[in-house]
Motif scaffolding. Structure first.
Motif, PDB file in Angstrom:
ATOM      1  N   ALA A   1      47.130  36.782  23.076  1.00 30.87           N
ATOM      2  CA  ALA A   1      48.364  36.117  22.626  1.00 30.87           C
ATOM      3  C   ALA A   1      48.409  34.692  23.165  1.00 30.87           C
ATOM      4  O   ALA A   1      48.804  33.758  22.463  1.00 30.87           O
ATOM      5  CB  ALA A   1      49.589  36.899  23.097  1.00 30.87           C
ATOM      6  N   SER A   2      47.973  34.519  24.406  1.00 29.32           N
ATOM      7  CA  SER A   2      47.903  33.183  25.015  1.00 29.32           C
ATOM      8  C   SER A   2      47.120  32.231  24.136  1.00 29.32           C
ATOM      9  O   SER A   2      47.520  31.093  23.921  1.00 29.32           O
ATOM     10  CB  SER A   2      47.171  33.243  26.361  1.00 29.32           C
ATOM     11  OG  SER A   2      48.048  33.363  27.400  1.00 29.32           O
ATOM     12  N   TRP A   3      45.965  32.683  23.653  1.00 29.46           N
ATOM     13  CA  TRP A   3      45.132  31.800  22.850  1.00 29.46           C
ATOM     14  C   TRP A   3      45.830  31.444  21.550  1.00 29.46           C
ATOM     15  O   TRP A   3      45.829  30.275  21.135  1.00 29.46           O
ATOM     16  CB  TRP A   3      43.767  32.433  22.566  1.00 29.46           C
ATOM     17  CG  TRP A   3      42.881  31.519  21.778  1.00 29.46           C
ATOM     18  CD1 TRP A   3      42.263  30.379  22.226  1.00 29.46           C
ATOM     19  CD2 TRP A   3      42.538  31.631  20.394  1.00 29.46           C
ATOM     20  NE1 TRP A   3      41.561  29.784  21.205  1.00 29.46           N
ATOM     21  CE2 TRP A   3      41.699  30.528  20.079  1.00 29.46           C
ATOM     22  CE3 TRP A   3      42.846  32.550  19.397  1.00 29.46           C
ATOM     23  CZ2 TRP A   3      41.170  30.331  18.799  1.00 29.46           C
ATOM     24  CZ3 TRP A   3      42.317  32.358  18.132  1.00 29.46           C
ATOM     25  CH2 TRP A   3      41.490  31.258  17.848  1.00 29.46           C
ATOM     26  N   TYR A   4      46.435  32.432  20.900  1.00 33.09           N
ATOM     27  CA  TYR A   4      47.118  32.146  19.637  1.00 33.09           C
ATOM     28  C   TYR A   4      48.289  31.195  19.848  1.00 33.09           C
ATOM     29  O   TYR A   4      48.534  30.302  19.044  1.00 33.09           O
ATOM     30  CB  TYR A   4      47.585  33.445  18.967  1.00 33.09           C
ATOM     31  CG  TYR A   4      46.487  34.071  18.155  1.00 33.09           C
ATOM     32  CD1 TYR A   4      45.789  35.174  18.619  1.00 33.09           C
ATOM     33  CD2 TYR A   4      46.109  33.513  16.937  1.00 33.09           C
ATOM     34  CE1 TYR A   4      44.765  35.717  17.879  1.00 33.09           C
ATOM     35  CE2 TYR A   4      45.082  34.045  16.192  1.00 33.09           C
ATOM     36  CZ  TYR A   4      44.408  35.151  16.667  1.00 33.09           C
ATOM     37  OH  TYR A   4      43.374  35.689  15.942  1.00 33.09           O
TER      38      TYR A   4
ATOM     39  N   ARG B   1      36.901  39.371  12.413  1.00 33.80           N
ATOM     40  CA  ARG B   1      37.971  40.173  12.978  1.00 33.80           C
ATOM     41  C   ARG B   1      37.689  40.550  14.430  1.00 33.80           C
ATOM     42  O   ARG B   1      38.571  40.568  15.275  1.00 33.80           O
ATOM     43  CB  ARG B   1      38.078  41.441  12.129  1.00 33.80           C
ATOM     44  CG  ARG B   1      39.346  42.188  12.230  1.00 33.80           C
ATOM     45  CD  ARG B   1      39.166  43.562  11.566  1.00 33.80           C
ATOM     46  NE  ARG B   1      40.028  44.522  12.215  1.00 33.80           N
ATOM     47  CZ  ARG B   1      41.266  44.810  11.825  1.00 33.80           C
ATOM     48  NH1 ARG B   1      41.759  44.219  10.768  1.00 33.80           N
ATOM     49  NH2 ARG B   1      41.985  45.676  12.476  1.00 33.80           N
ATOM     50  N   SER B   2      36.417  40.845  14.702  1.00 31.40           N
ATOM     51  CA  SER B   2      36.081  41.257  16.069  1.00 31.40           C
ATOM     52  C   SER B   2      36.210  40.093  17.045  1.00 31.40           C
ATOM     53  O   SER B   2      36.301  40.306  18.240  1.00 31.40           O
ATOM     54  CB  SER B   2      34.668  41.832  16.127  1.00 31.40           C
ATOM     55  OG  SER B   2      33.716  40.784  15.977  1.00 31.40           O
ATOM     56  N   TRP B   3      36.172  38.882  16.537  1.00 32.88           N
ATOM     57  CA  TRP B   3      36.388  37.732  17.391  1.00 32.88           C
ATOM     58  C   TRP B   3      37.862  37.373  17.457  1.00 32.88           C
ATOM     59  O   TRP B   3      38.403  37.100  18.503  1.00 32.88           O
ATOM     60  CB  TRP B   3      35.575  36.527  16.884  1.00 32.88           C
ATOM     61  CG  TRP B   3      34.168  36.570  17.354  1.00 32.88           C
ATOM     62  CD1 TRP B   3      33.094  37.082  16.684  1.00 32.88           C
ATOM     63  CD2 TRP B   3      33.660  36.098  18.598  1.00 32.88           C
ATOM     64  NE1 TRP B   3      31.951  36.963  17.442  1.00 32.88           N
ATOM     65  CE2 TRP B   3      32.277  36.363  18.625  1.00 32.88           C
ATOM     66  CE3 TRP B   3      34.253  35.475  19.707  1.00 32.88           C
ATOM     67  CZ2 TRP B   3      31.466  36.018  19.702  1.00 32.88           C
ATOM     68  CZ3 TRP B   3      33.446  35.135  20.788  1.00 32.88           C
ATOM     69  CH2 TRP B   3      32.068  35.404  20.786  1.00 32.88           C
ATOM     70  N   LEU B   4      38.530  37.361  16.283  1.00 26.91           N
ATOM     71  CA  LEU B   4      39.909  36.885  16.246  1.00 26.91           C
ATOM     72  C   LEU B   4      40.899  37.915  16.766  1.00 26.91           C
ATOM     73  O   LEU B   4      42.038  37.581  17.074  1.00 26.91           O
ATOM     74  CB  LEU B   4      40.278  36.462  14.823  1.00 26.91           C
ATOM     75  CG  LEU B   4      39.503  35.231  14.344  1.00 26.91           C
ATOM     76  CD1 LEU B   4      39.796  34.952  12.885  1.00 26.91           C
ATOM     77  CD2 LEU B   4      39.861  34.018  15.194  1.00 26.91           C
ATOM     78  N   LEU B   5      40.483  39.165  16.835  1.00 26.80           N
ATOM     79  CA  LEU B   5      41.380  40.186  17.367  1.00 26.80           C
ATOM     80  C   LEU B   5      40.782  40.820  18.623  1.00 26.80           C
ATOM     81  O   LEU B   5      41.145  41.925  18.997  1.00 26.80           O
ATOM     82  CB  LEU B   5      41.646  41.269  16.316  1.00 26.80           C
ATOM     83  CG  LEU B   5      42.489  40.826  15.133  1.00 26.80           C
ATOM     84  CD1 LEU B   5      42.681  41.967  14.147  1.00 26.80           C
ATOM     85  CD2 LEU B   5      43.859  40.334  15.607  1.00 26.80           C
ATOM     86  N   THR B   6      39.892  40.082  19.264  1.00 26.95           N
ATOM     87  CA  THR B   6      39.234  40.646  20.437  1.00 26.95           C
ATOM     88  C   THR B   6      40.194  40.810  21.597  1.00 26.95           C
ATOM     89  O   THR B   6      41.174  40.066  21.732  1.00 26.95           O
ATOM     90  CB  THR B   6      38.070  39.743  20.885  1.00 26.95           C
ATOM     91  OG1 THR B   6      37.423  40.347  22.004  1.00 26.95           O
ATOM     92  CG2 THR B   6      38.579  38.380  21.318  1.00 26.95           C
ATOM     93  N   LEU B   7      39.937  41.779  22.454  1.00 26.89           N
ATOM     94  CA  LEU B   7      40.702  41.893  23.687  1.00 26.89           C
ATOM     95  C   LEU B   7      39.789  41.624  24.878  1.00 26.89           C
ATOM     96  O   LEU B   7      40.186  41.753  26.016  1.00 26.89           O
ATOM     97  CB  LEU B   7      41.322  43.295  23.820  1.00 26.89           C
ATOM     98  CG  LEU B   7      42.397  43.613  22.787  1.00 26.89           C
ATOM     99  CD1 LEU B   7      42.916  45.028  22.992  1.00 26.89           C
ATOM    100  CD2 LEU B   7      43.552  42.632  22.900  1.00 26.89           C
TER     101      LEU B   7
END
Lengths: 207, 89, 536
Positions: free
Chosen positions: C113-116, C17-23
């Motif tokens: 968001a860009s990455w997703y 989560r800390s990677w996939l939702l990182t800012l």
């Protein structure tokens, strides 16, 4: 990194947001603009057929629609003004008015499309026996107005979200900025139509 | 918070509606090749009004005006060079 | 090996989560790095199959249909999912805030968001691939793509369309960041040239990509809803597609090369221990390349039916765009002159870049010449030209940058011996692969054909042999860089003694980048007369 810690102060954040929003608007100008240029080039190639096809459009209805959209731009500007002045009730009223007018615009557009469908001018059901490039004109018409309508719809969704947030919570600088930026988007969508209307509907009018 | 007051907004709104009327009326007149140019110019003027007053460009710093015009300038490049092809085929 | 006591962005949290939702821009950069590396090998696999087929003049590995799908997927993946994002989204994301002394980009959520969005676009293209791919060439020319192709055009076009938004948002983020978040004292002309390159690249991303979006939507509309505007039967012009497509896709190649040039400016200065020669010339040249790059797209259409006069205009403008690139090459060379050259791995890549980019660029000028292009259009000469720039230039720039900033990104040092060896293998493999293609093209072998006259075989064999060496060269860094993550010696602050704000942070940096906002008192490349660092 929490966003609050990135900018020195609220002013810097607002300036960055404004810059970001205008950059995004520039991309929208190019998105629609490319389609406009494509249309213009084809108009150059097939002026007569395009003009004849344009006469089949409901230009008076669309003219009224233009007035609707211009009015929504005005109410949006007033909404932004209310937000900045901290007047929540005023903001809610003007946002609601903008949404209503925007929805009305889409409604009229739907009526137009339906009329075109009945007259055999719809893709997939194209029965009008005009010059071949006339069909090309209609394809541009649907592509341009369709893309525009999609943007209006997205704008309506953003406005609804804004209305709900303003309804539930107090106005703070972040939400004022959100109203400002949504306003910028809405005005751009209006600007696109300001060009679309004469270039599509009014080209065939003169004898 | 920049931006003009409701009076200015109302005035701009009135101007926009008036110009809409003008453009609709003008379209019925045969202006030959100038018809398209006239329609486009009126539209451009309306757009500039929206940009300057509704979108506050008149009251913001210059950099934003540069960003605002960048899209149109680039569009101009596309149009100009593409026309180079279509006009000389 | 001392154990790290400080918390860095890498060990601040370990959950998915800390990677996939990182800012955190640094983590997002790594997310991109993993993704584009994956796409690179997918596109590379397609290339392997292409080159294997081309070993012999007949069609023995694949049929024509399949061959079309192979080169299309190679192009689509490599262009949109590797080259365009590589340096901006990986190195740019990681370094822009660090280089300007900021804690992050202006819009971190937009960055994630860009990455997703990028991954969504990539997934759509992979799904299209699984359904049999697309056979139109990465250029999607109409009316084949809009009317006649029976392959997954819409899905692929949708994937590219979606990925385009990722590009736009990244460019937007960089532009706003560079305008608003520079540290006190970091004037525009004190920025490292990498940032000028990223800024110019971002301008292109923001101004060009929307037109690609429009044209892909139009192809999809024509295929899906019969709303055809490129259909000749209706009076539509297939060439209009090409105008709109290349309006983006030519500047797109500058999106690929400008950041690599930025990397070269950083590494050349560090490894000659000298300030850059002609800083403002290079800065303005970056902007000039971005600007003039938008004026030349018609050189892809010289033989398409475009007007001859337009062709002449585009030819002239294409000559013009070579000028700022040449200025950069001269300035880098002047920087090297009398420098204390250290042939570390990043320097090898930078030197390779200068040579290969120059060759690629000169052949570009040849192609810009109307008369020559009539002969060489759609031949292997063009393929060799753009691979020299994109692979010999952009990929080597990317690898050089990865190696240069690896200690900063990972906190580890890789093995210099393996680094230099791989750089050499890549250089040799690359030239063996692509130089024969100049000859093939000039002799007349057309591109996008899997069969060819037998007299071309010897060059094709050389090319394929080179490709196998190149493949080894690319796998090696993957191996030793990954190995260094676990077993490499830990890096301390500034292992290269390089100038720049990013080197003032620990290796790897903490989440917030700088403990206190740095104040900048001098320009970039603060190397003294004896090559010592004067970066106080």
């Amino acid at each position: 990194m929490p966003e609050e810690a990135i900018f020195e102060d609220a002013l810097e954040r607002r300036q960055a947001a404004a810059l970001g929003m205008w950059t995004f608007l520039a991309t929208e100008v190019l998105l629609f603009g490319a389609l406009f240029v494509a249309y213009a080039l084809n108009y150059h190639l097939h002026a007569d057929a395009f003009r004849e096809a344009a006469r089949r459009l409901e230009h008076l209805l669309a003219g009224a629609n233009t007035a609707v959209l211009l009015s929504s731009s005005w109410t949006m500007a007033m909404a932004v003004h209310s937000a900045a002045a901290g007047r929540r009730r005023s903001l809610l009223a003007y946002l609601a008015a903008t949404m209503l007018l925007g929805a009305a615009f889409l409604g009229v557009k739907a009526i137009e499309y339906r009329t075109e469908y009945e007259h055999g001018l719809f893709p997939g059901r194209f029965t009008w026996q005009g010059p071949a490039p006339a069909r090309l004109f209609f394809n541009f018409y649907y592509a341009l107005t369709g893309l525009h309508a999609a943007h209006v719809s997205a704008g309506l969704a953003a406005l609804a979200w804004l209305w709900l947030s303003a309804f539930r919570a107090r106005l703070d600088p972040r939400s004022v900025a959100a109203v400002e930026n949504t306003g910028l988007y809405w005005h751009l969508v209006d600007m696109v139509w300001i060009f679309l209307y004469p270039m599509l509907y009014l080209m065939g009018r003169a004898p | 918070m920049k931006g003009p007051g409701p009076r200015v907004y109302a005035a701009v709104y009135a101007a926009l509606m008036a110009l809409l009327g003008v453009t609709m009326a003008l379209s019925a007149v045969d202006l030959g090749p100038f018809g398209a140019a006239a329609a486009f110019s009126i539209a451009a003027f309306k757009a500039i009004l929206v940009a300057l007053y509704f979108m506050h460009l008149r009251y913001e710093r210059g950099l934003l005006a540069v960003f605002a015009s960048a899209g149109f300038v680039w569009l101009g490049v596309l149009a100009l060079l593409a026309y180079c092809d279509y006009l000389t085929r | 090996m001392a154990e790290p006591t400080a918390t860095s962005y890498l060990n601040a949290a370990y959950t998915a989560r800390s990677w996939l939702l990182t800012l955190d821009h640094k983590r997002i950069a790594l997310l991109y790095m993993v993704s584009i590396t994956f796409f690179f090998f997918v596109g590379g696999a397609a290339a392997v199959l292409l080159r294997l087929e081309l070993l012999s003049p007949q069609a023995d590995l694949v049929v024509a249909e399949t061959y079309n799908r192979l080169f299309t997927i190679h192009g689509v993946i490599m262009v949109f999912f590797f080259l365009i994002p590589a340096i901006p989204a990986v190195l740019g994301n990681f370094l822009v805030p660090l280089m300007i002394g900021a804690p992050d980009l202006a819009f971190p959520k937009l960055n994630l968001a860009s990455w997703y969005i990028f991954m969504l676009g990539g997934s759509l293209c992979l799904v299209a691939l699984l359904f049999g791919g697309v056979d139109t060439g990465w250029t999607f020319y109409t009316p084949f793509s809009s009317l006649y192709s029976n392959s997954n055009v819409m899905l692929t076009a949708l994937g590219v369309f979606v990925a385009g938004f990722s590009s736009i948002l990244t460019g937007l983020n960089f532009i706003v960041t560079i305008h608003t978040l520079r540290a006190p004292g970091m004037h525009w002309f004190r920025m490292p040239l990498f940032l000028w390159a990223i800024y110019a690249t971002s301008l292109i991303m923001v101004l060009g990509t929307p037109v690609l979006a429009t044209v892909l939507v139009l192809v999809a509309l024509e295929r899906g809803l019969g709303i055809g505007i490129f259909d000749p039967r209706l009076g539509g012009d297939p060439l209009l597609f090409q105008h709109l497509f290349w309006f983006y896709s030519h500047p797109a190649v500058y999106i690929m090369i400008l950041p690599a040039m930025g990397v070269v400016s950083e590494t050349i200065t560090c490894f000659s221990r000298r300030r850059i020669f002609g800083y403002s010339f290079i800065a303005f040249a970056s902007l000039a390349i971005a600007l003039i790059g938008f004026l030349v797209w018609g050189h892809h259409m010289f033989v398409s039916g475009q007007s001859m006069y337009a062709g002449m205009v585009f030819s002239f403008l294409s000559f013009l765009v070579a000028v700022p690139s040449a200025i950069k090459v001269f300035n880098w060379t002047a920087t090297l002159h009398k420098g204390r050259i250290r042939l570390s791995t990043p320097m090898l890549y930078a030197l390779g870049f200068i040579g290969l980019f120059t060759l690629g660029g000169l052949t570009g000028v040849m192609l810009a010449t109307l008369g020559l292009d009539v002969h060489m259009h759609d031949t292997y000469f063009v393929i060799a030209h753009f691979h020299y720039i994109m692979v010999g230039g952009a990929v080597m720039g990317y690898l050089g940058g990865v190696h240069f900033w690896w200690p900063k990104i990972s906190g580890r040092l890789y093995s210099e011996w393996w680094g230099r060896l791989s750089a050499l293998i890549i250089f040799i493999g690359f030239n063996l692969t692509f130089f024969p293609q100049f000859l093939l093209g000039y002799l007349g072998m057309p591109r996008r054909y899997h069969v060819y006259p037998p007299e071309f075989q010897v060059f094709n064999v050389f090319s394929t042999a080179g490709a196998s060496i190149l493949g080894v060269g690319y796998l090696l860094p993957l191996a030793y860089l990954l190995w260094s993550l676990r077993y490499g010696p830990r890096a301390e602050g500034n292992p290269w003694l390089a100038s720049g704000l990013e080197w003032k942070t620990p290796c790897p940096p903490p989440v917030h980048n700088f403990d206190a906002t740095p104040v900048v008192r001098h320009g970039a490349y603060a190397y003294g007369p004896d090559g010592e660092l004067r970066d106080a």
